[in-house]
Design an enzyme around this catalytic site. Structure first.
Site, mmCIF file in Angstrom:
data_model
loop_
_atom_site.group_PDB
_atom_site.id
_atom_site.type_symbol
_atom_site.label_atom_id
_atom_site.label_comp_id
_atom_site.label_asym_id
_atom_site.label_seq_id
_atom_site.Cartn_x
_atom_site.Cartn_y
_atom_site.Cartn_z
ATOM 1 N N ASP A 82 2.430 2.311 -2.775
ATOM 2 C CA ASP A 82 2.028 1.723 -1.380
ATOM 3 C C ASP A 82 3.275 0.449 -1.093
ATOM 4 O O ASP A 82 3.351 -1.000 -1.642
ATOM 5 C CB ASP A 82 0.709 0.963 -0.889
ATOM 6 N N GLU A 141 8.312 5.617 5.449
ATOM 7 C CA GLU A 141 7.982 5.083 6.715
ATOM 8 C C GLU A 141 9.214 4.721 8.046
ATOM 9 O O GLU A 141 10.647 4.384 7.481
ATOM 10 C CB GLU A 141 7.479 4.217 7.046
ATOM 11 N N HIS A 187 -1.489 -3.162 10.602
ATOM 12 C CA HIS A 187 -2.332 -3.283 9.772
ATOM 13 C C HIS A 187 -3.066 -4.970 9.938
ATOM 14 O O HIS A 187 -2.440 -5.243 10.488
ATOM 15 C CB HIS A 187 -1.121 -4.311 8.555
ATOM 16 N N GLY A 188 -4.220 -4.678 9.383
ATOM 17 C CA GLY A 188 -5.049 -5.607 9.330
ATOM 18 C C GLY A 188 -6.078 -5.075 10.703
ATOM 19 O O GLY A 188 -6.750 -4.601 10.985
ATOM 20 N N HIS A 215 -1.512 4.901 8.854
ATOM 21 C CA HIS A 215 -0.925 3.043 8.431
ATOM 22 C C HIS A 215 -2.342 2.354 8.696
ATOM 23 O O HIS A 215 -2.244 2.951 9.985
ATOM 24 C CB HIS A 215 0.412 2.561 8.125
ATOM 25 N N GLY A 216 -2.180 1.272 8.831
ATOM 26 C CA GLY A 216 -4.022 0.542 9.401
ATOM 27 C C GLY A 216 -4.708 1.898 9.986
ATOM 28 O O GLY A 216 -5.019 1.126 11.279
ATOM 29 N N ASP A 239 -7.228 -0.651 3.603
ATOM 30 C CA ASP A 239 -7.411 -1.726 3.304
ATOM 31 C C ASP A 239 -8.044 -2.521 3.701
ATOM 32 O O ASP A 239 -9.470 -3.600 2.557
ATOM 33 C CB ASP A 239 -5.841 -2.377 2.701
ATOM 34 N N THR A 240 -7.864 -2.952 4.614
ATOM 35 C CA THR A 240 -8.939 -4.528 5.114
ATOM 36 C C THR A 240 -9.931 -4.258 5.148
ATOM 37 O O THR A 240 -11.813 -4.798 5.103
ATOM 38 C CB THR A 240 -8.275 -4.708 6.034
HETATM 39 P P1 13P Z 1 -5.348 -1.934 6.825
HETATM 40 O O1 13P Z 1 -5.231 -2.854 6.220
HETATM 41 O O2 13P Z 1 -5.267 -1.616 8.346
HETATM 42 O O3 13P Z 1 -6.642 -0.711 6.519
HETATM 43 O O4 13P Z 1 -3.741 -1.290 6.876
HETATM 44 C C1 13P Z 1 -4.065 -0.235 5.437
HETATM 45 C C2 13P Z 1 -2.654 0.204 5.095
HETATM 46 O O5 13P Z 1 -2.423 1.285 5.501
HETATM 47 C C3 13P Z 1 -2.205 -0.157 3.658
HETATM 48 O O6 13P Z 1 -0.363 0.481 3.506
#
Ligand code: 13P
Length: 303
Positions: A82, A141, A187-188, A215-216, A239-240
């Site tokens: 990633d 991207e 992200h986040g 993403h995000g 991820d977050t």
């Molecule tokens: P989040 O942390 O907002 O879920 O995004 C994850 C991401 O896009 C990793 O590339």
């Protein structure tokens, strides 16, 4: 189950009209939780390691662990880098045997300074040429996603969005297999509810012939996710949300344990330091989170 490329997973997702979740592993417990959840849901999976995790652990160690878990899994899994920010990083992960890499040519290696469109094309094409020679899929991207900790305008993300015509040209020139698009996500965490610009996504999907990536994914409302999947999103990164689940579960256990042991003297408290009692609930919380996302993405039962 064999390792698969993300391209193979994307072809099935396109036929089935769903998205495959791509979840970031940072240690044994998160990797176990992610694979366990995909198995619970009988779902295909993309297991990701993001480049910044290399500041936390030697990649070889985490990669060996991930492959050991993937090998005995019961669902098809693509193992994906990633946000690779340089040609060298992508090559390193190709050598590890990753079946999918992302070259994030939108930013320079510092992760902050934007690369020009031409620079993005140049580095993406270089990675595509090398990866395709090994049969490995490449995600790139275009446009600008929000960064961790930076506020995104929830109303009008404006000119940072991916341009449909430019996206078509970019895909044609570089030959990428998946394209991450800027459609209002960041992200986040979001302040408020994010506005996903579905019209823009629809326009990109009409002009571009490769699967699109969101993403995000954390914090995007379920109905906005479902609509995005209907409009061509085939891979969704999370991820977050897993980090929050981990943190909350750990804090809860610490608070409960402190109460439970409060009346004991120092020697009596020794049992509270069994950190497996912190790790197991955190792992379960991540597993529950991943399961819940997989259901929303529509990939349950598609393995
Ligand atoms: P989040 O942390 O907002 O879920 O995004 C994850 C991401 O896009 C990793 O590339």
């Amino acid at each position: 189950m064999p390792l698969v490329t993300s391209k193979e997973l994307m072809q099935n997702a396109e036929r089935g009209g769903y998205a495959v979740g791509a979840f970031n592993a940072i240690n044994m417990e998160t990797a176990q939780a992610i694979i366990g959840a995909a198995e619970d849901e009988k779902s295909p999976l993309i297991m990701q390691i993001t480049q910044t995790t290399m500041n936390y652990t030697e990649p070889e160690e985490l990669v060996a662990l991930v492959f050991a878990l993937v090998e005995k899994s019961k669902v098809p899994i693509a193992v994906h880098l990633d946000h690779g920010r340089s040609f060298e990083i992508c090559m390193r992960f190709l050598r590890f045997g990753f079946t999918s890499v992302m070259i994030d040519g939108s930013l320079h290696e510092d992760g902050k300074t934007p690369r020009s469109y031409e620079e993005n094309i140049e580095i993406t094409k270089k990675v595509v040429d090398a990866a395709h020679a090994l049969g490995v899929s490449v995600e790139a991207e275009l446009g600008r996603l929000g960064q961790i900790g930076a506020e995104i305008e929830t109303g009008d993300p404006g000119k940072a969005l991916t341009d449909p015509e430019q996206a078509k040209e970019f895909v044609d020139i570089t030959g990428v297999d998946l394209l991450a698009v800027a459609i209002g996500t960041t992200h986040g965490l979001y302040r408020g509810t994010p506005t996903i610009v579905h019209d823009r996504l629809e326009a990109i999907n009409k002009t571009v012939d490769v699967p699109l990536v969101m993403h995000g994914g954390t914090g995007v409302p379920d109905d906005a996710v479902v609509k995005a999947v209907q409009l061509g999103i085939r891979k969704i990164n999370i991820d977050t949300q897993m980090r929050v689940a981990w943190y909350d579960a750990t804090r809860k256990v610490i608070e409960e344990t402190e109460k439970e042991f409060a009346s004991l003297d120092e020697l009596g408290q020794v049992r509270k330091y069994d950190i497996r009692k912190l790790l197991a609930p955190a792992r379960q919380a991540v597993r529950d989170t991943v399961r819940e996302r997989i259901r929303v993405f529509g990939s349950s039962g598609k393995a």
